[in-house]
Design an enzyme around this catalytic site. Structure first.
Site, short mmCIF file in Angstrom:
data_model
loop_
_atom_site.label_atom_id
_atom_site.label_comp_id
_atom_site.label_asym_id
_atom_site.label_seq_id
_atom_site.Cartn_x
_atom_site.Cartn_y
_atom_site.Cartn_z
N CYS A 1 -11.82 -1.26 -13.59
CA CYS A 1 -12.80 -1.20 -14.67
C CYS A 1 -13.98 -2.14 -14.45
O CYS A 1 -13.88 -3.11 -13.71
CB CYS A 1 -12.13 -1.59 -15.98
SG CYS A 1 -10.61 -0.71 -16.26
N ARG B 1 -16.69 0.56 -7.90
CA ARG B 1 -15.32 0.10 -8.15
C ARG B 1 -14.39 1.24 -8.57
O ARG B 1 -13.19 1.08 -8.58
CB ARG B 1 -15.31 -0.99 -9.25
CG ARG B 1 -16.00 -2.26 -8.81
CD ARG B 1 -16.03 -3.26 -9.93
NE ARG B 1 -14.69 -3.68 -10.34
CZ ARG B 1 -13.98 -4.61 -9.74
NH1 ARG B 1 -14.47 -5.22 -8.69
NH2 ARG B 1 -12.79 -4.94 -10.18
N TRP C 1 -10.98 2.56 -15.63
CA TRP C 1 -10.06 3.21 -14.68
C TRP C 1 -8.70 3.16 -15.36
O TRP C 1 -8.13 2.08 -15.56
CB TRP C 1 -10.04 2.45 -13.36
CG TRP C 1 -9.38 3.23 -12.26
CD1 TRP C 1 -8.67 4.38 -12.38
CD2 TRP C 1 -9.39 2.92 -10.88
NE1 TRP C 1 -8.24 4.80 -11.15
CE2 TRP C 1 -8.66 3.93 -10.21
CE3 TRP C 1 -9.93 1.89 -10.11
CZ2 TRP C 1 -8.46 3.93 -8.83
CZ3 TRP C 1 -9.72 1.90 -8.75
CH2 TRP C 1 -9.00 2.90 -8.12
N ASN D 1 -11.39 -5.68 -19.50
CA ASN D 1 -10.79 -5.43 -18.18
C ASN D 1 -9.48 -6.20 -18.12
O ASN D 1 -9.39 -7.29 -18.65
CB ASN D 1 -11.68 -5.96 -17.05
CG ASN D 1 -12.85 -5.07 -16.77
OD1 ASN D 1 -12.98 -4.01 -17.37
ND2 ASN D 1 -13.72 -5.50 -15.88
N GLY D 2 -8.48 -5.63 -17.41
CA GLY D 2 -7.20 -6.33 -17.27
C GLY D 2 -6.12 -5.61 -18.06
O GLY D 2 -6.31 -4.45 -18.44
N GLU E 1 1.47 -1.75 11.66
CA GLU E 1 0.24 -1.86 10.86
C GLU E 1 -0.73 -2.86 11.50
O GLU E 1 -1.94 -2.62 11.56
CB GLU E 1 0.61 -2.25 9.42
CG GLU E 1 -0.55 -2.50 8.48
CD GLU E 1 -1.51 -1.33 8.32
OE1 GLU E 1 -1.19 -0.22 8.76
OE2 GLU E 1 -2.60 -1.56 7.78
N LYS F 1 -4.47 -1.91 12.78
CA LYS F 1 -5.69 -2.63 12.35
C LYS F 1 -6.51 -3.03 13.56
O LYS F 1 -7.71 -2.85 13.61
CB LYS F 1 -5.35 -3.90 11.57
CG LYS F 1 -4.91 -3.83 10.15
CD LYS F 1 -5.82 -3.21 9.16
CE LYS F 1 -5.86 -1.73 9.20
NZ LYS F 1 -5.03 -0.94 8.42
N GLU G 1 -8.09 0.05 15.53
CA GLU G 1 -9.15 0.73 14.77
C GLU G 1 -10.50 0.05 14.88
O GLU G 1 -11.51 0.71 14.99
CB GLU G 1 -8.80 0.68 13.27
CG GLU G 1 -7.97 1.78 12.75
CD GLU G 1 -7.81 1.65 11.24
OE1 GLU G 1 -8.36 2.49 10.54
OE2 GLU G 1 -7.14 0.71 10.76
N HIS H 1 13.81 -1.76 26.64
CA HIS H 1 14.13 -0.37 27.02
C HIS H 1 12.92 0.34 27.63
O HIS H 1 12.83 1.56 27.62
CB HIS H 1 14.65 0.40 25.80
CG HIS H 1 15.93 -0.19 25.28
ND1 HIS H 1 17.13 -0.02 25.91
CD2 HIS H 1 16.17 -1.01 24.24
CE1 HIS H 1 18.08 -0.69 25.25
NE2 HIS H 1 17.50 -1.30 24.23
N LYS I 1 -13.30 7.29 6.30
CA LYS I 1 -12.44 6.64 5.31
C LYS I 1 -11.43 7.63 4.73
O LYS I 1 -10.30 7.28 4.46
CB LYS I 1 -13.31 6.03 4.20
CG LYS I 1 -12.53 5.29 3.13
CD LYS I 1 -11.90 4.03 3.68
CE LYS I 1 -10.95 3.35 2.72
NZ LYS I 1 -10.00 2.45 3.39
O1 M6R Z 1 -6.14 7.83 2.18
P1 M6R Z 1 -4.83 7.80 2.91
O2 M6R Z 1 -4.02 6.60 2.60
O3 M6R Z 1 -4.05 9.06 2.76
O4 M6R Z 1 -5.27 7.69 4.45
C1 M6R Z 1 -4.33 7.72 5.47
C2 M6R Z 1 -4.93 7.21 6.75
O5 M6R Z 1 -6.01 8.01 7.14
C3 M6R Z 1 -5.41 5.76 6.62
O6 M6R Z 1 -4.39 4.91 6.21
C4 M6R Z 1 -5.95 5.26 7.98
O7 M6R Z 1 -4.92 5.15 8.89
C5 M6R Z 1 -6.68 3.92 7.77
N1 M6R Z 1 -7.95 3.96 8.42
C6 M6R Z 1 -5.93 2.77 8.32
O8 M6R Z 1 -6.63 1.57 8.25
#
Ligand code: M6R
Length: 603
Positions: free
Chosen positions: A2, A27, A75, A99-100, A479, A483, A486, A502, A598
């Site tokens: 929000c 936001r 939101w 908000n909150g 993960e 990161k 990417e 292995h 994104k």
């Molecule tokens: O919007 P989603 O969580 O469904 O997206 C899934 C992936 O495309 C997303 O997590 C992607 O791997 C990110 N860029 C990772 O940082």
């Protein structure tokens, strides 16, 4: 999440409020509203959906001369996105935006209803305005009534309230949710929940601290904390909008890493209290007749799912499998109705995840979406939804969305454990204690960030990175590696530490960088011996652990070691910062890495 704006002055108030709300659009929101008071006349407008709907509703309305106004983008957390649930919420002669989350709203609402108050919305916010009016009946001084009101509220809030009983005044309060007051030399006063709406309007700002409250009118601003008046501290406001949107950080990703403490706090709000987990959006019957959970997702969301699978089996004692959505779609999966199908998605629009959800619905399974965007395609399709409350994530590399996904999943595990009675009350209470500590754990410490910045220069080359971990630290290794690749474009893999021998250990030499996640609470001795094997083959080791490790070439010492999830979240922040600092040194666009989008709405 929000957004709040407010204004006191002579300008055309409606346009000013709408422009301010527009600045907060990034936001995310699903409804909006404004209330404007001139003398003792209050006009209010609300609309569901985008701000253009609110602009359309108010197109014939304009103010002239002095007035006060408040506005809000909502939101949905309590209650659906409807006009009635949109802010401002009204009493008989007062209006509030908030908000909150008010954690004790249910008990307050009950008391107010018993005393004859009529509620029109499903929100927690509405209690504030009724409580204020009730207090005013007994006090006659609006400030005293406002002070009494906020004393009664539990939870987090940024509040603006206007009332006919003080027609030129805005009452304000902050606890846990940001609120800023802006001023200029024309005597105008502005309010906003972040800097952006204030830029080019205000020249100086007061960043309210938790526990501060007060009122503002033509005469100026009165600020209080613990019933004592305080001198407001004004600081100059930047004039650069981009800079303000990034909150002074170099990249949105950096801002989002720093925001994790706040958004994880938001994710917990109202869901963990009185020794129990509550999900307003679920019914206990969701787990009735269910013998298995199947999670489907992509990328980072998949890693969040993998993490939770360990917890679902260990704590809720329910079988749990996790699948990559693009694989699941074409494998002709066997789906049985005793399976709860869970999809996880930040955007709610990922094509593969959406299709997997469609398949599960078609097969007649109960479905649950864990998602960050309300009204997204996935949310609209699923039977149940839990929103992750991370706020809009702009950096392509997901950070705060992952943190909130893991938090929701951990709480969901406990929610199911409660229903299935697989954990004692004492264990649940301990888990809740750990959950409440996470906002502090993920707060970025300057010293840590500086250290990672310095270390990063040693990791700009090499023939690859292996992130290794065991148990829940294996998905975290995946993960961490995702990161890094990417945004740095360096090759990185996440691997279960015990699996290195292995095959992958054949790659070990001084140019192979191993990022070793070595928590104290989970199989420390096992992972230690896996890392020793790599060190014996001359691999370069960056160890992350609360326990000193003498074979490490570089070492990041973590602070906490009394709960696996606490260690998990602390190491999560370290891996995020490491990836970002390496990418920055390599001169990459951290927020918009090459070849990536994104939201992946195609197969
Ligand atoms: O919007 P989603 O969580 O469904 O997206 C899934 C992936 O495309 C997303 O997590 C992607 O791997 C990110 N860029 C990772 O940082």
């Amino acid at each position: 999440m929000c957004g709040i704006v407010g204004y006191i002055g002579n300008r055309e108030i409606k346009s000013l409020l709408l422009e301010g709300l527009k600045e907060l659009e990034y936001r995310g929101y699903d409804s909006a509203g404004i209330a404007i008071m001139q003398k003792d006349d209050i006009r209010y407008f609300k609309a569901v959906g985008k701000l253009k709907n609110l602009a359309e509703k108010t197109k014939d309305f304009k103010t002239e001369g002095f007035g006060v106004g408040i506005g809000h983008t909502r939101w949905a957390t309590h209650g659906k996105p409807t006009e009635l649930n949109a802010h401002p919420h009204l009493g008989e002669f007062s209006y509030v935006v908030h908000n909150g989350i008010i954690e004790n709203y249910q008990e307050l609402k009950k008391e107010l209803i018993e005393s004859g108050v009529n509620f029109v919305s499903q929100t927690d916010t509405e209690v504030i305005v009724h409580l204020f009016e009730k207090n005013l009946k007994n006090s006659k001084d609006p400030m005293e009534a406002f002070e009494k009101t906020i004393e009664t509220l539990k939870g987090a809030y940024a509040i603006l309230l206007i009332t006919k009983s003080a027609p030129d005044t805005i009452f304000f309060a902050r606890k846990g949710s940001p609120l800023i007051i802006g001023t200029n030399d024309k005597g105008e006063i502005f309010f906003a929940s972040s800097d952006a709406p204030l830029i080019s309007n205000a020249t100086e700002v007061i960043y309210l601290e938790d526990g501060e409250y007060g009122y503002a009118n033509k005469e100026g601003i009165k600020l209080f904390a613990n019933k004592e008046e305080k001198e407001p501290v004004k600081v100059p406001l930047t004039t650069d909008k981009q800079y303000a949107q990034k909150g002074g950080f170099r990249f949105f990703m950096e801002k989002e890493i720093y925001e994790q403490s706040e958004v994880v706090g938001d994710t917990i709000l109202g869901r963990a209290s009185n020794g129990k987990i509550y999900f307003e959006e679920l019914k206990e019957e969701i787990i009735e007749g269910i013998n298995e959970i199947k999670i489907c997702a992509c990328g980072t969301s998949y890693h969040a799912g993998l993490t939770s699978a360990y917890l679902f089996e260990r704590m809720a004692k329910i079988r749990c499998s996790v699948e990559i959505a693009s694989e699941f779609r074409y494998k002709e999966p066997l789906l049985t109705k005793d399976t709860l199908f869970v999809v996880i998605s930040q955007s709610g629009e990922t094509a593969d995840t959406l299709e997997a959800l469609r398949m599960a619905k078609k097969a007649g399974l109960k479905t649950l979406a864990i998602c960050n965007v309300d009204n997204s395609s996935i949310v609209r399709l699923a039977d149940y939804t839990i929103l992750t409350r991370a706020g809009i994530e702009k950096g392509v590399a997901s950070t705060k969305a992952f943190a909130t996904q893991v938090m929701v999943l951990w709480m969901l595990v406990l929610y199911f454990s409660q229903i299935r009675k697989t954990l004692s009350d004492e264990t649940i209470a301990n888990e809740l204690k750990a959950i409440r500590r996470i906002p502090k754990v993920v707060k970025v410490k300057d010293k840590l960030h500086e250290k990672i910045k310095r270390l990063s220069k040693r990791y700009l080359h090499g023939h690859g990175f292996f992130y290794i971990g065991r148990d829940i630290f294996f998905p975290l290794a995946l993960e961490g590696a995702l990161k890094l690749k990417e945004i740095s474009y360096l090759h990185a893999e996440g691997y279960p530490a015990g699996e290195m021998k292995h095959g992958p250990i054949a790659l070990a030499d001084s140019e192979l960088f191993t990022i070793a996640l070595m928590p104290k609470t989970v199989h420390y001795d096992k992972i230690k011996s896996n890392v020793e094997e790599l060190s014996a083959r001359d691999a370069t080791i960056l160890a992350i652990s609360p326990v000193e490790f003498e074979l490490a070439d570089d070492f990041i010492k973590t602070e906490y070691f009394d709960h696996p999830m606490i260690e998990f979240f602390e190491m999560m922040v370290i891996t995020q910062l490491l990836a970002m600092e390496i990418a920055i040194r390599l001169g990459n666009d951290v927020d918009m890495p090459r070849n990536l989008a994104k939201s992946v709405t195609v197969e």
